[in-house]
Write a protein that holds these residues in place. Structure first.
Motif, PDB file in Angstrom:
ATOM      1  N   ILE A 329     -51.905   7.133   6.303  1.00  0.00           N
ATOM      2  CA  ILE A 329     -52.791   8.294   6.431  1.00  0.00           C
ATOM      3  C   ILE A 329     -52.074   9.555   5.961  1.00  0.00           C
ATOM      4  N   TYR A 330     -50.808   9.696   6.311  1.00  0.00           N
ATOM      5  CA  TYR A 330     -50.002  10.867   5.934  1.00  0.00           C
ATOM      6  C   TYR A 330     -49.913  11.005   4.415  1.00  0.00           C
ATOM      7  N   ARG A 331     -49.724   9.879   3.731  1.00  0.00           N
ATOM      8  CA  ARG A 331     -49.535   9.923   2.279  1.00  0.00           C
ATOM      9  C   ARG A 331     -50.848   9.958   1.500  1.00  0.00           C
ATOM     10  N   THR A 332     -51.869   9.277   2.004  1.00  0.00           N
ATOM     11  CA  THR A 332     -53.120   9.171   1.234  1.00  0.00           C
ATOM     12  C   THR A 332     -54.226  10.079   1.767  1.00  0.00           C
ATOM     13  N   GLY A 333     -54.144  10.456   3.033  1.00  0.00           N
ATOM     14  CA  GLY A 333     -55.214  11.243   3.646  1.00  0.00           C
ATOM     15  C   GLY A 333     -56.457  10.435   3.953  1.00  0.00           C
ATOM     16  N   GLU A 334     -56.361   9.119   3.850  1.00  0.00           N
ATOM     17  CA  GLU A 334     -57.523   8.242   4.017  1.00  0.00           C
ATOM     18  C   GLU A 334     -57.394   7.407   5.293  1.00  0.00           C
ATOM     19  N   ASN A 335     -58.495   7.328   6.057  1.00  0.00           N
ATOM     20  CA  ASN A 335     -58.524   6.524   7.275  1.00  0.00           C
ATOM     21  C   ASN A 335     -59.268   5.206   7.100  1.00  0.00           C
ATOM     22  N   ASP A 336     -60.148   5.124   6.115  1.00  0.00           N
ATOM     23  CA  ASP A 336     -60.995   3.951   5.907  1.00  0.00           C
ATOM     24  C   ASP A 336     -60.210   2.877   5.151  1.00  0.00           C
ATOM     25  N   LEU A 337     -59.993   1.746   5.774  1.00  0.00           N
ATOM     26  CA  LEU A 337     -59.178   0.698   5.156  1.00  0.00           C
ATOM     27  C   LEU A 337     -59.817   0.128   3.906  1.00  0.00           C
ATOM     28  N   TYR A 338     -61.167   0.188   3.801  1.00  0.00           N
ATOM     29  CA  TYR A 338     -61.844  -0.368   2.628  1.00  0.00           C
ATOM     30  C   TYR A 338     -61.705   0.533   1.401  1.00  0.00           C
ATOM     31  N   PHE A 408     -55.587  -8.706  11.565  1.00  0.00           N
ATOM     32  CA  PHE A 408     -54.428  -8.162  10.858  1.00  0.00           C
ATOM     33  C   PHE A 408     -54.267  -8.745   9.461  1.00  0.00           C
ATOM     34  N   ILE A 409     -54.848  -9.912   9.225  1.00  0.00           N
ATOM     35  CA  ILE A 409     -54.960 -10.344   7.828  1.00  0.00           C
ATOM     36  C   ILE A 409     -55.872  -9.370   7.092  1.00  0.00           C
ATOM     37  N   LYS A 410     -56.989  -9.033   7.733  1.00  0.00           N
ATOM     38  CA  LYS A 410     -57.938  -8.090   7.136  1.00  0.00           C
ATOM     39  C   LYS A 410     -57.288  -6.735   6.875  1.00  0.00           C
ATOM     40  N   LEU A 411     -56.633  -6.173   7.874  1.00  0.00           N
ATOM     41  CA  LEU A 411     -56.038  -4.847   7.730  1.00  0.00           C
ATOM     42  C   LEU A 411     -54.958  -4.847   6.653  1.00  0.00           C
ATOM     43  N   GLY A 412     -54.067  -5.826   6.697  1.00  0.00           N
ATOM     44  CA  GLY A 412     -53.005  -5.895   5.693  1.00  0.00           C
ATOM     45  C   GLY A 412     -53.540  -6.144   4.297  1.00  0.00           C
ATOM     46  N   TYR A 413     -54.566  -6.993   4.198  1.00  0.00           N
ATOM     47  CA  TYR A 413     -55.126  -7.333   2.892  1.00  0.00           C
ATOM     48  C   TYR A 413     -55.749  -6.115   2.224  1.00  0.00           C
ATOM     49  N   TYR A 414     -56.612  -5.403   2.945  1.00  0.00           N
ATOM     50  CA  TYR A 414     -57.341  -4.295   2.335  1.00  0.00           C
ATOM     51  C   TYR A 414     -56.478  -3.046   2.133  1.00  0.00           C
ATOM     52  N   VAL A 492     -56.098 -22.061  11.175  1.00  0.00           N
ATOM     53  CA  VAL A 492     -57.492 -21.719  11.454  1.00  0.00           C
ATOM     54  C   VAL A 492     -57.785 -20.287  11.041  1.00  0.00           C
ATOM     55  N   SER A 493     -56.839 -19.400  11.293  1.00  0.00           N
ATOM     56  CA  SER A 493     -57.054 -17.982  11.002  1.00  0.00           C
ATOM     57  C   SER A 493     -57.091 -17.707   9.501  1.00  0.00           C
ATOM     58  N   VAL A 494     -56.175 -18.305   8.751  1.00  0.00           N
ATOM     59  CA  VAL A 494     -56.135 -18.087   7.296  1.00  0.00           C
ATOM     60  C   VAL A 494     -57.401 -18.630   6.642  1.00  0.00           C
ATOM     61  N   ILE A 495     -57.788 -19.851   7.022  1.00  0.00           N
ATOM     62  CA  ILE A 495     -59.013 -20.425   6.467  1.00  0.00           C
ATOM     63  C   ILE A 495     -60.224 -19.611   6.895  1.00  0.00           C
ATOM     64  N   GLY A 496     -60.226 -19.190   8.164  1.00  0.00           N
ATOM     65  CA  GLY A 496     -61.343 -18.398   8.674  1.00  0.00           C
ATOM     66  C   GLY A 496     -61.514 -17.093   7.931  1.00  0.00           C
ATOM     67  N   PHE A 497     -60.409 -16.414   7.633  1.00  0.00           N
ATOM     68  CA  PHE A 497     -60.515 -15.143   6.912  1.00  0.00           C
ATOM     69  C   PHE A 497     -61.062 -15.355   5.512  1.00  0.00           C
ATOM     70  N   LYS A 498     -60.661 -16.453   4.881  1.00  0.00           N
ATOM     71  CA  LYS A 498     -61.167 -16.755   3.543  1.00  0.00           C
ATOM     72  C   LYS A 498     -62.683 -16.905   3.569  1.00  0.00           C
ATOM     73  N   LEU A 499     -63.201 -17.473   4.650  1.00  0.00           N
ATOM     74  CA  LEU A 499     -64.635 -17.723   4.755  1.00  0.00           C
ATOM     75  C   LEU A 499     -65.425 -16.466   5.118  1.00  0.00           C
ATOM     76  N   ILE A 500     -64.841 -15.600   5.943  1.00  0.00           N
ATOM     77  CA  ILE A 500     -65.622 -14.466   6.458  1.00  0.00           C
ATOM     78  C   ILE A 500     -65.308 -13.148   5.768  1.00  0.00           C
ATOM     79  N   ARG A 501     -64.364 -13.150   4.818  1.00  0.00           N
ATOM     80  CA  ARG A 501     -63.910 -11.881   4.227  1.00  0.00           C
ATOM     81  C   ARG A 501     -65.055 -11.074   3.632  1.00  0.00           C
ATOM     82  N   LYS A 502     -65.847 -11.671   2.789  1.00  0.00           N
ATOM     83  CA  LYS A 502     -66.909 -10.917   2.110  1.00  0.00           C
ATOM     84  C   LYS A 502     -68.014 -10.483   3.060  1.00  0.00           C
ATOM     85  N   PRO A 503     -68.574 -11.391   3.872  1.00  0.00           N
ATOM     86  CA  PRO A 503     -69.611 -10.903   4.809  1.00  0.00           C
ATOM     87  C   PRO A 503     -69.072  -9.894   5.809  1.00  0.00           C
TER      88      PRO A 503
END
Length: 611
Positions: A329-338, A408-414, A492-503
Motif C-alpha cells: 500500500i505504501y509503494r503503490t497506494g492501492e488497497n484492492d488486490l485485484y 492466502f493463495i488468492k492474496l499472494g497470487y493476485y 485440496v487447497s491448491v486444486i480448490g483454488f484452481k477451480l474457484i479462482r475465476k468465479p
C-alpha cells in the motif's frame, strides 16, 4: 522462593516502562524517540525471560488490599515475550514507514495498556487496563483522520459496550466471591463464578475476540488507519483478549469450543470474498482467533497449550502479513488486490516476507503455525486427544484451515504473481525490511523440525520441554500422520483454488452481519429523537400544568368560574383578573442536562435515605 538478585524485577513494571517511552517519543527527536520506544519493548522481552515464575508486585488500590498489577507465571511470561518482541519491530517498521511521533506515542500507550492487561494478577487491575486499551486503540484509529474517524466511532461504541460488560462482570464476581483474585498463590487460575459473572464476562470478552455476530468492528476498522497502525492493532487487542478469555474460563466449555469452530469457518468464508487486502487479513484475525477460542473451550492441557501457542504465533505472522501488505500500500497506494499483480519482480523482499507469513498462517510444515494449529486440531480430533463430542468441531477447524490456504493463495497470487506489474516501484525501506525479516525469521526458526519447534514448545504453558505434563505425553508434530494431514490440506487447497479462482474473482458479497452498523445508527438516532421528543412533551405538559396552578392560585375565583362554565347549565359571570391580567412571570424551564442533574441528586438523596 524468588532469588534475591531477581527481586528488583518485581518493580520493573513493563506497562510503566513503555508508557514512559510513549511520553518521551513526543519530546525527543524523531529517531531518538522511536529508538527509546523500541528499546522499552525489548526490555519487556528481557523482563519476561529473566523474572522467575512467582514474581509479583502487590499494592493497595482504591482501598482494596493485596492487588497484583504485575504477576509472572508461564502464561504472562509467554504473553510478555510475544507482545514485547513484536512491539519492538512494529516500532522500527513504523519509523521506516514515516509514521508520525503522535502515532508512535499513541501506539506505545496502547501497547502499554495491553501489557498491563496481560501481566495483571487480578480482575480489578485488568478491567482498568482493558478500558485504557479500548481508549488508546480508538485514538490510534482516529489520529489518521478521513474514513478512520467514523470507523473509529463504531469501534469505540463496540468496545465501550464490551468493556462495560467486563466491568459489570468483575463487579458481579466480587459480589459473588468477595475477591478480585485471578491467580492463586499456588498458581491456579480462578475463573469467573458461574451465572451472571461468567455470562457477562464471556459476552464482554467475546466482543474483543470477535465472536460471530460481535465481530463487525474488526473488518470495519482495521483497514482504515495508517498501515503502520494496523500492524499494532492486529497484534494486541484480540490476542490479549484471547488470553483473558482463558483466565475467565480456565476449565473450558463445549459451547465456547464450537463458537471457535464457527469463527474459523465464518472468518475464512468472508476473507475469501474480500477485495481490500487489509479487510481480508482482518477476517483472518477472526478465523485464527477461532482456533484459540476452540482450544480454550476444549479445556484440555493440549487444547489450552495449543491455543496459547497459536496466540503466540498469530502475534508474529499476522503482524508480518500486515507489514508486507502495508509496504504494498505504501509503494503503490492501492488497497484492492485485484488491481495489483506481478509485484514480485518489483518488490522481491516484500514478496518473500509475505510468503513466510502466508506459509506460517496456513500451517505448512517447517513454519511455526504448523505446530500450534496442529496442537489445537489434535485436541479436537477423536483420533488423537479429542472426545467424540468434538468430532464436528474438528471438521469445522479443518474446513477453516482449507479456507485459510485458499485465501492466502488468492492474496499472494493476485498481488505478487498474476500478470505483469502495472507499477514501477521500489521495494521495502531498510527499517521495514529489518522488521519483516526479524519477525519472519522467528516464524521459521520456531517451526523447524528437530531444532526449532522444541524451543517453541518449551515456551508454552502446561508443556515441559516437549511433554504435555498433565497428559504425560510428548508432542510429535512431525509424525507421519501429521505430515500426511498437511499434504492432504495443501493438495485440496491448491486444486480448490484452481477451480474457484475465476468465479471467486467475480464475487463481491458483503458480510450480512455488517447490517449492525446502519441498524445501530438508525436505532440510536431513533432512540435519541424519541427521548428528546418525549422530554419535550413531558416538559410542555409539566410547565403548562404548573402555570395553570400558578394562575389558579393568583385568581381562585376566576378559576372556579372557568371550571363552572365548563359544566352544563351553569352561567358564571365574567370577572376581572386579580393580577390585572399580567402573564405569569414564573420561570420553570431547564435543559436536559440540568434536569438530569436535578433528578440524579433527588434520586441519590432518596436512595441514601432508604438505605
Amino acid at each position: 522462593m524468588i532469588d534475591a538478585s531477581y527481586e528488583i524485577l518485581a518493580y520493573a513494571y513493563p506497562p510503566l516502562i513503555v508508557f514512559a517511552a510513549a511520553l518521551l517519543v513526543l519530546v525527543l527527536p524523531r529517531i531518538l524517540g522511536f529508538a527509546v520506544g523500541a528499546l522499552s519493548l525489548a526490555s519487556v522481552v528481557a523482563i519476561s525471560l529473566l523474572a522467575p515464575e512467582g514474581t509479583h508486585l502487590t499494592r493497595t488500590f482504591l482501598g482494596f488490599q493485596d492487588i497484583h498489577p504485575f504477576l509472572i507465571d508461564d502464561f504472562t511470561q509467554m504473553m510478555g515475550m510475544a507482545l514485547g518482541f513484536l512491539g519492538t519491530f512494529a516500532v522500527i517498521y513504523a519509523y521506516s514507514s514515516e509514521a508520525s511521533r503522535k502515532l508512535a506515542a499513541i501506539a506505545l500507550a496502547y501497547v502499554a495498556s495491553a501489557l498491563g492487561a496481560a501481566f495483571a494478577g487480578d480482575w480489578l487491575v485488568l478491567v482498568f487496563m482493558w478500558e485504557i486499551m479500548a481508549l488508546t486503540s480508538t485514538l490510534l484509529v482516529w489520529q489518521y483522520g478521513g474514513d478512520a474517524v467514523r470507523a473509529g466511532y463504531r469501534y469505540a461504541l463496540a468496545h465501550g459496550i464490551g468493556g462495560s460488560l467486563v466491568l459489570f462482570a468483575v463487579i458481579a464476581q466480587y459480589a459473588a466471591v468477595g475477591s478480585f483474585t485471578m491467580v492463586t498463590e499456588a498458581g491456579e487460575t480462578v475463573g469467573f463464578a458461574d451465572g451472571i459473572p461468567l455470562l457477562l464476562a464471556v459476552l464482554g470478552i467475546g466482543v474483543n475476540v470477535a465472536f460471530v455476530g460481535f465481530h463487525t468492528w474488526l473488518p470495519d476498522t482495521y483497514p482504515r488507519p495508517h498501515f503502520a497502525a494496523s500492524v499494532f492493532l492486529a497484534a494486541f487487542t484480540t490476542k490479549t483478549s484471547a488470553y483473558v478469555l482463558y483466565r475467565a474460563i480456565p476449565e473450558g466449555n463445549l459451547l465456547l469450543a464450537y463458537m471457535g469452530g464457527a469463527m474459523a469457518v465464518y472468518g475464512v468464508v468472508f476473507a475469501l470474498l474480500q477485495h481490500d487486502m487489509r479487510a481480508l487479513l482482518s477476517y483472518h484475525i477472526q478465523a485464527q482467533l477461532g482456533y484459540m477460542v476452540a482450544g480454550i473451550g476444549i479445556g484440555s492441557a493440549i487444547g489450552i497449550a495449543g491455543a496459547m501457542g497459536h496466540l503466540f504465533n498469530n502475534v508474529l505472522y499476522k503482524s508480518l502479513l500486515f507489514m508486507a501488505v502495508g509496504v504494498v500500500i505504501y509503494r503503490t497506494g492501492e488497497n484492492d488486490l485485484y488491481k495489483l499483480g506481478g509485484l514480485w519482480r518489483e518488490m522481491p523482499l516484500t514478496a518473500i516476507a509475505f510468503a513466510i507469513g502466508a506459509l506460517s498462517i496456513t500451517a505448512v510444515p517447517g513454519f511455526s503455525g504448523f505446530i500450534s494449529k496442529g496442537m489445537v486440531l489434535d485436541a479436537a480430533d477423536p483420533a488423537y486427544y479429542g472426545g467424540s463430542e468434538y468430532q464436528a468441531l474438528y471438521w469445522l477447524l479443518f474446513i477453516g484451515a482449507i479456507g485459510t490456504f485458499l485465501s492466502f493463495i488468492k492474496l499472494g497470487y493476485y498481488v505478487f504473481l498474476h500478470g505483469p506489474s502495472d507499477y514501477t516501484v521500489k521495494d521495502s525501506r531498510t527499517g521495514q525490511t529489518v522488521a519483516m525479516f526479524s519477525v519472519g525469521g522467528a516464524c521459521v526458526l520456531l517451526g523447524l523440525p528437530v531444532i526449532g519447534w522444541p524451543v517453541f514448545a518449551d515456551l508454552l504453558p502446561l508443556v515441559d520441554g516437549i511433554t504435555v505434563t498433565e497428559l504425560d505425553t510428548s508432542l510429535t508434530p512431525y509424525s507421519t500422520g501429521h505430515l500426511i494431514d498437511a499434504l492432504i490440506l495443501i493438495t485440496v487447497s491448491v486444486i480448490g483454488f484452481k477451480l474457484i479462482r475465476k468465479p471467486l474473482s467475480k464475487m463481491d458479497y458483503s458480510d450480512p452481519a455488517l447490517i449492525v452498523n446502519p441498524t445501530g445508527y438508525y436505532l440510536g438516532r431513533g432512540t435519541m429523537l424519541a427521548t428528546t421528543d418525549l422530554y419535550a412533551a413531558v416538559d410542555n405538559a409539566v410547565v403548562s400544568g404548573v402555570k395553570r396552578c400558578y394562575w389558579a392560585g393568583n385568581n381562585p375565583v376566576l378559576a372556579v368560574d372557568a371550571t363552572a362554565r365548563r359544566l352544563p347549565m351553569v352561567d358564571a359571570p365574567e370577572r376581572q383578573h386579580a393580577d390585572g391580567g399580567r402573564p405569569s412571570t414564573i420561570h420553570l424551564r431547564a435543559g436536559i442536562g440540568t434536569t438530569v442533574l436535578l433528578l440524579t441528586i433527588i434520586l441519590t438523596v432518596v436512595i441514601w435515605l432508604l438505605v
